[in-house]
Motif scaffolding. Structure first.
Motif, PDB file in Angstrom:
ATOM      1  N   SER A 113     -23.886   0.422 -12.319  1.00  0.00           N
ATOM      2  CA  SER A 113     -24.218   1.547 -11.440  1.00  0.00           C
ATOM      3  C   SER A 113     -22.947   2.234 -10.947  1.00  0.00           C
ATOM      4  O   SER A 113     -22.889   3.475 -10.869  1.00  0.00           O
TER       5      SER A 113
ATOM      6  N   LEU B 256     -29.952   1.883  -7.551  1.00  0.00           N
ATOM      7  CA  LEU B 256     -28.869   1.613  -8.490  1.00  0.00           C
ATOM      8  C   LEU B 256     -28.987   2.447  -9.759  1.00  0.00           C
ATOM      9  O   LEU B 256     -27.988   2.702 -10.434  1.00  0.00           O
ATOM     10  N   ASP B 257     -30.205   2.872 -10.091  1.00  0.00           N
ATOM     11  CA  ASP B 257     -30.416   3.480 -11.406  1.00  0.00           C
ATOM     12  C   ASP B 257     -30.816   4.949 -11.386  1.00  0.00           C
ATOM     13  O   ASP B 257     -31.131   5.509 -12.437  1.00  0.00           O
TER      14      ASP B 257
END
Length: 367
Positions: free
Chosen positions: A86, A105-106
């Motif tokens: 990330s 995070l994505d």
């Protein structure tokens, strides 16, 4: 003179946790991978596209995922590796703009109305970002480009995986019109059913109803529905916002009583706790002290109850236990039913100062 439309990109890594596992372990490639701990109360953190063909989805109970896909390979999550990737992706974003709003995070929003690179368009910027992610992380990302955040998020899902979709300002209303109203943010199954009662099935149908009528049925939410039907969303990209609360919530297909909420509270507590741990292990290391229980009644009233224990919750199980106990503070008839429950953690403080304060109090001796 009106300001020019914003240029917003929503970038969403494809099956992120599962894709990292498949990248790092070639034996997992092409196989149904489920990122989750096994156990009756565990939930799916991510599923590879091979597992999704069996109906496995994120946030699903792990035991259900195993029933749907008995041949699935379960891999326990490794958030330290996911965070490292990330950070790589965030560095790629930062080459183009400082206006980055991470959602997890994505995924993240980027405002590329003005960029560092001087690329000729938001589309070119999105293509450059996706190419860099592929080259530098060996992973794929999907992106949506649009004049605002909610449209960009819809667009990023349009050609998943590994896709790019652009909604230009003059295309907004035509793009939205045929979409089911359930594609609008905040419209869950129960709201969709209420709109169906008004013969509203698509965004175009919604647009055909007067603002006053929608406000009469749905109050302030009616105004928001009207704005969304027109593709209006003025929320700016907000970089580096301090986390005020982490939470997970779920809307039920059928309304439930307070007593029936316990297993859902435990499941959501695991998700909220995982998000809290990512915050605690993050660059700034912040922890929360207050437990929050959110409920929405069958008649759309929102209730919240919170409690700050003497020592902060230390596990998902402890978080769930406190959230379940907060049901006793809901002063409504036991027959009342609820369409949504959420579990959250709030009252974030810096981890270093929290530890220092705890050490200070432990060092004090009392007569």
């Amino acid at each position: 003179m009106p300001l020019p439309p914003r240029k917003i990109i929503h970038v969403d890594m494809d099956a992120f946790y599962a894709s990292v596992e498949q990248r790092d372990d070639p034996s997992l490639r092409g196989k149904p991978v489920v990122v989750a701990w096994r156990g009756a109360r565990s939930v799916v953190c991510a599923a590879s596209y091979e597992a999704r063909t069996f109906g496995v989805r994120s946030a699903m109970p792990a035991v259900r995922a195993e029933r749907l896909c008995p041949q699935a390979i379960f891999v326990p999550p490794d958030f330290s590796r996911y965070k490292a990737v990330s950070r790589q992706v965030r560095e790629i974003f930062a080459r183009h703009t400082d206006l980055i709003e991470p959602l997890s995070l994505d995924e993240a929003y980027l405002d590329v109305t003005a960029t560092h690179t001087g690329l000729p368009s938001a589309t070119a910027t999105a293509e450059a970002i996706r190419a860099a992610i592929r080259e530098e992380t060996q992973l794929t990302a999907s992106a949506g480009v649009a004049p605002n955040k909610f449209l960009a998020k819809i667009a990023s899902d349009w050609r998943k995986p590994d896709g790019l979709f652009v909604i230009r300002p003059h295309q907004v209303e035509a793009f939205l019109s045929p979409l089911p109203v359930g594609r609008l943010p905040g419209v869950g199954k129960v709201m969709e059913a209420r709109l169906t009662e008004l013969n509203i099935a698509t965004v175009g149908d919604l647009r055909g109803h007067a603002l006053q009528e929608l406000e009469q049925h749905f109050g302030r939410w009616g105004r928001r529905l009207h704005e969304l039907s027109l593709g209006v969303d003025d929320h700016p990209v907000q970089p580096d916002r301090p986390t005020l609360q982490v939470s997970a919530e779920d809307t039920f297909e059928h309304d439930l009583t307070l007593q029936e909420l316990a297993p859902h509270i435990h499941r959501l507590a695991e998700k909220a706790w995982a998000a809290h741990q990512r915050e605690a292990e993050g660059e700034h290391g912040r922890v929360a002290r207050t437990v929050v229980l959110k409920l929405k009644t069958s008649d759309f009233q929102t209730l919240t109850r919170s409690f700050t224990p003497p020592s902060r919750p230390g596990s998902a199980a402890e978080l769930a236990e406190i959230a379940c106990a907060l049901r006793d503070r809901v002063e409504r008839p036991t027959t009342s039913r609820y369409r949504l429950v959420g579990v959250g953690l709030a009252g974030f403080v810096d981890l270093d100062s929290f530890i220092a304060q705890a050490d200070l109090f432990s060092a004090i001796s009392y007569p």
